[in-house]
Design an enzyme around this catalytic site. Sequence first.
Site, short mmCIF file in Angstrom:
data_model
loop_
_atom_site.label_atom_id
_atom_site.label_comp_id
_atom_site.label_asym_id
_atom_site.label_seq_id
_atom_site.Cartn_x
_atom_site.Cartn_y
_atom_site.Cartn_z
N ASP A 13 22.96 1.12 -26.25
CA ASP A 13 24.27 1.77 -26.20
C ASP A 13 24.17 3.05 -25.38
O ASP A 13 23.09 3.63 -25.25
CB ASP A 13 24.77 2.11 -27.61
N GLY A 14 25.29 3.47 -24.82
CA GLY A 14 25.36 4.71 -24.07
C GLY A 14 26.55 5.52 -24.53
O GLY A 14 27.51 4.99 -25.11
N GLU A 52 25.24 3.33 -20.49
CA GLU A 52 25.12 1.96 -21.03
C GLU A 52 24.07 1.19 -20.25
O GLU A 52 23.23 0.47 -20.83
CB GLU A 52 26.47 1.24 -20.93
N ASP A 77 27.71 -3.18 -26.62
CA ASP A 77 29.15 -3.14 -26.86
C ASP A 77 29.91 -2.84 -25.57
O ASP A 77 31.10 -2.54 -25.61
CB ASP A 77 29.50 -2.12 -27.95
N HIS A 130 31.58 0.11 -33.04
CA HIS A 130 32.19 0.78 -34.19
C HIS A 130 32.79 -0.22 -35.17
O HIS A 130 33.86 0.01 -35.74
CB HIS A 130 33.26 1.77 -33.73
N ASP A 140 24.50 3.90 -31.18
CA ASP A 140 25.58 4.83 -30.87
C ASP A 140 25.23 6.23 -31.35
O ASP A 140 25.45 7.22 -30.63
CB ASP A 140 26.88 4.34 -31.52
#
Length: 284
Positions: A13-14, A52, A77, A130, A140
């Site tokens: 994730d970024g 990301e 995501d 999320h 995240d």
Amino acid sequence: MLSLRTIEKLYTDGACSGNPGPGGWGVVVYFQDGSVYEMGGGEAQTTNNRMEMQAAIQALKLLAATGQNQPVTIYTDSEYLKKGITQWIKGWKKKGWKTSEGKAVLNQDLWEHLDTLNSKQVDWQYVRGHAGDVGNERCDAIARAFANGRIPTLKQPALSEAFGSEATNGSGYEKLQSSDVSSDLLVTDLAMTESTTNSFTETNHNLSGEVRVTQLRNLIETLRIADDVASKGYLITSSELADLMDIHTSAVTSRGDNWVWRNWVVSRVRREGNQILWQLERVD
């Protein structure tokens, strides 16, 4: 061939505090025996999409360093990342790194790096952000911490524990060290090497003023958006409100139907399908 634990899946994730702005990336490695290894890093000025991609690059570097041949699933995501590496990149390369409209492909440097590291061994999967997925939520949190200038506590057992005994002896350790994997792979949050810590501190010292000013500008822009939403009576979803406040969606829905955020009262209005709609009212 190294005698290493088998990686089952990788979460990446970024995050970015402003877009562009200070950014961070996070990776969580899950092994088949249930053990976990985490890593992350940050940049002073970047974009969310680049973070990301950077997370995926670091995950693939680690995979290459282990010499593992078994299939691995990478969860992201970012539809931009997933579709880019599995679909769009083929057309981009045929067109000389041009889009269908003839424009230069954004982030070509990182796409080329990803393309070099990617293989049929990797199964790319999209996971909704999320939404309660433990691996995604943890990634995240790591990425956001680095984006905000913090070094999170990472699960980074000794190399011998995470990757097998041969990873710390002879050629095995050298392979991991020389594989061009980020230095964050080989240091723990609580026991970083002196050179890495000094480098991070010096970078933050040199850029702290610039970063703080950038973050302040981003905050002012966020507050302006919130004021616009309130004054025009717009209704926004939980995920949109979470993005505005820079918090997890779960933190929005767990606060109840009415609560105060900065200069606004946030009120739950109604549900539309699977979305909760919220309204902001200025209260100064």
